[in-house]
Scaffold this motif. Structure first.
Motif, short mmCIF file in Angstrom:
data_model
loop_
_atom_site.label_atom_id
_atom_site.label_comp_id
_atom_site.label_asym_id
_atom_site.label_seq_id
_atom_site.Cartn_x
_atom_site.Cartn_y
_atom_site.Cartn_z
N VAL A 39 -8.13 -14.69 -13.07
CA VAL A 39 -8.43 -13.81 -14.18
C VAL A 39 -7.85 -14.37 -15.49
N VAL A 66 -7.28 -12.74 -19.32
CA VAL A 66 -7.34 -11.49 -20.07
C VAL A 66 -7.03 -11.76 -21.54
N LEU A 110 -11.62 -10.84 -18.98
CA LEU A 110 -11.47 -9.43 -19.32
C LEU A 110 -10.86 -9.30 -20.72
N SER A 151 -8.40 -6.49 -23.01
CA SER A 151 -7.51 -5.33 -22.96
C SER A 151 -7.06 -4.95 -24.36
N ILE A 182 -10.76 -5.02 -10.32
CA ILE A 182 -12.13 -5.14 -10.85
C ILE A 182 -13.15 -5.01 -9.72
N LEU A 222 -18.78 -10.67 -14.81
CA LEU A 222 -17.66 -10.78 -15.75
C LEU A 222 -17.03 -12.18 -15.71
#
Length: 177
Positions: free
Chosen positions: A99, A101, A128, A130, A156, A168
């Protein structure tokens, strides 16, 4: 004479094949990045490398390895990576990255291009965004029994709000598969 030369060549080839990889190293020689947090600042980026922490791993945990974050600043991903490798005894390994972010609600096109062009970062990595700051987001890491990357990926994948988690991914979002 031909048989002797042929057998010597075959023996040499077998010896070279059994020698192993010259680049291979111990698992302890790498910092395995499992998640990354990226925060744009006025001077560049803050990059949080959430790496596998084998000192906290227990023998019976299998693949459940906790992680520990290290934050570096840089004008680019490459700059931050170089700072990491100059100050740490281990080489960065992005082979298990799950991931990425972007924090403060901002995605950065320049950084996305760098991520896409990085040969060790898979296009299947989840990307992602945030609203939290880097510090706020990664503050839960120390209390997790698994890595932050695994925690985020599982969240997720099990979220009812996300129909297709693969949509994603870095490659799917930005057109390079």
């Amino acid at each position: 004479m031909k048989k002797i030369i042929l057998s010597l060549v075959l023996t040499l080839c077998m010896c070279m094949g059994l020698a192993g990889c010259k680049e291979a190293g111990d698992i302890e020689d790498s910092s395995y990045v499992l998640a990354m947090g990226i925060e744009k600042t006025e001077h560049g980026y803050l990059i949080d490398y959430s790496c596998a922490d084998f000192t906290k791993a227990q023998d019976n945990q299998g693949t459940k390895v906790p992680s520990k974050s290290i934050v570096y600043t840089g004008k680019s991903l490459n700059d931050a990576n170089q700072k990491f490798e100059r100050s740490q005894p281990k080489k960065l390994n992005f082979g298990h990255l799950k991931v990425i972010v972007f924090t403060n609600g901002q995605m950065d096109d320049t950084m996305i291009e760098e991520l896409l062009d990085h040969s060790d970062i898979a296009k299947s990595v989840l990307v992602l965004k945030s609203r939290k700051t880097l510090k706020e987001l990664f503050s839960i890491e120390k209390n997790l029994p698994i890595s932050f990357g695994e925690y985020m990926a599982k969240g997720i994948e099990s979220s009812p709000k996300v129909k297709k988690p693969k949509d994603l991914s870095l490659g799917r979002i930005y057109g390079r598969r």
